[in-house]
Design a protein around this motif. Structure first.
Motif, short mmCIF file in Angstrom:
data_model
loop_
_atom_site.label_atom_id
_atom_site.label_comp_id
_atom_site.label_asym_id
_atom_site.label_seq_id
_atom_site.Cartn_x
_atom_site.Cartn_y
_atom_site.Cartn_z
N ALA A 1 0.68 -1.27 0.03
CA ALA A 1 -0.31 0.38 0.04
C ALA A 1 0.94 0.88 0.22
CB ALA A 1 -1.15 -0.08 1.01
N ILE A 2 2.17 1.29 0.34
CA ILE A 2 2.58 2.38 0.27
C ILE A 2 4.13 2.59 -0.99
CG2 ILE A 2 4.67 3.46 1.77
CD1 ILE A 2 3.26 2.20 3.93
N PHE A 3 4.67 0.89 -0.95
CA PHE A 3 5.57 1.02 -2.43
C PHE A 3 4.99 0.27 -3.10
CE2 PHE A 3 7.59 1.15 2.25
CZ PHE A 3 8.87 2.27 1.96
N GLY A 4 4.16 -0.16 -2.99
CA GLY A 4 3.22 -1.30 -4.41
C GLY A 4 2.76 -0.28 -5.25
N LEU A 5 2.79 0.57 -5.34
CA LEU A 5 1.30 1.76 -6.01
C LEU A 5 1.96 2.36 -7.07
CD1 LEU A 5 0.80 4.22 -3.44
CD2 LEU A 5 -0.69 2.03 -3.80
N GLU A 6 0.90 1.82 -8.31
CA GLU A 6 1.84 2.72 -9.58
C GLU A 6 1.86 4.33 -9.50
OE1 GLU A 6 2.76 2.36 -13.43
OE2 GLU A 6 2.30 0.39 -12.44
N PRO A 7 2.72 4.57 -10.04
CA PRO A 7 3.21 6.18 -9.68
C PRO A 7 2.14 6.85 -10.40
CG PRO A 7 5.29 4.67 -10.30
CD PRO A 7 4.02 3.72 -9.92
N SER B 1 6.73 4.50 -4.12
CA SER B 1 6.40 3.77 -5.23
C SER B 1 7.22 3.23 -6.19
CB SER B 1 4.86 3.38 -5.96
OG SER B 1 4.26 3.41 -4.63
N ALA B 2 7.72 4.69 -6.71
CA ALA B 2 8.97 5.29 -7.92
C ALA B 2 9.74 4.91 -7.75
CB ALA B 2 8.51 6.66 -8.22
N LYS B 3 10.56 4.53 -6.54
CA LYS B 3 11.83 4.77 -6.11
C LYS B 3 11.57 2.83 -6.18
CE LYS B 3 14.01 8.12 -6.87
NZ LYS B 3 15.23 8.19 -6.73
N ALA B 4 10.56 2.06 -5.72
CA ALA B 4 10.57 0.88 -6.06
C ALA B 4 10.39 -0.14 -6.78
CB ALA B 4 9.37 0.58 -4.34
#
Length: 206
Positions: free
Chosen positions: A21-27, A114-117
């Motif tokens: 929910a924090i690191f897996g969004l579509e930027p 999320s973009a960095k991930a």
């Protein structure tokens, strides 16, 4: 999302599960762009100023007689069209800041993370601490980890020696987790999070 945890020396220290929910969004570029504009506008000084015609120090005597000269009618040397006169519509001291809803700012931070991930540009350290505040030694360790341009986010309290050692390294920023922001995340190639920072971020967004 699972990432390996490394030590500052480059060794392995297990793995960690990142919250989708924090690191897996579509930027979303529009949200990130709005937040960066808000940050940069908020920090702009706005102290630029030029003198208008009512502020310049010029004589108030009529320049020449009203009629008969063949020239245009003028009553003040402070008019903008004259050398040394005031500036028409010049900049004035003002605040450049504009509002951005708190929820939009929080969402933009999630999208930046999320973009960095998504770009595989996140490194997780077990802790950001060194025994001595030696810049050369820390720079060599960063070289082994492949960190040439990095933002290091630690927990609520920074290690004093780590902060001193890192502050003279070019293109490396160190912040406590409460100081994390979209602009600093984007301006560095790699985001380095400690386990304490990951825990604090997940607690913050729950």
């Amino acid at each position: 999302m699972k990432l390996d945890v490394t030590t500052i020396e480059g060794g392995k220290a297990g793995s960690i599960e990142l919250d989708e929910a924090i690191f897996g969004l579509e930027p979303r570029a529009d949200l990130i762009h709005r937040c960066v504009r808000w940050q940069l506008a908020k920090r702009q000084a706005g102290t630029h100023k030029s003198l208008g015609r009512s502020e310049v120090s010029r004589t108030t005597k009529k320049m020449y007689r009203q009629k008969g000269t063949g020239n245009a009618r003028h009553g003040a040397a402070s008019a903008p069209q004259f050398r040394g006169g005031g500036k028409a519509f010049g900049p004035v001291v003002r605040d450049h800041a504009h509002d951005l809803p708190k929820k939009v700012r929080a969402l933009a931070l999630k999208h930046a993370l999320s973009a960095k991930a998504k770009a595989n540009a996140i490194v997780v350290l077990d802790k950001a601490a060194v025994a001595e505040p030696r810049t050369k030694a820390l720079k060599e360790r960063f070289g082994k980890l492949g960190l040439a341009s990095a933002l290091v986010i630690d927990g609520a309290e920074l290690d004093a020696n780590f902060g001193l050692a890192a502050r003279n390294i070019p293109n490396v920023d160190v912040l406590p987790v409460q100081g994390i922001n979209v602009y600093d995340i984007l301006r560095r190639d790699t985001l380095v999070l400690t386990k304490a920072a990951v825990d604090a971020l997940e607690a913050r967004f729950k």
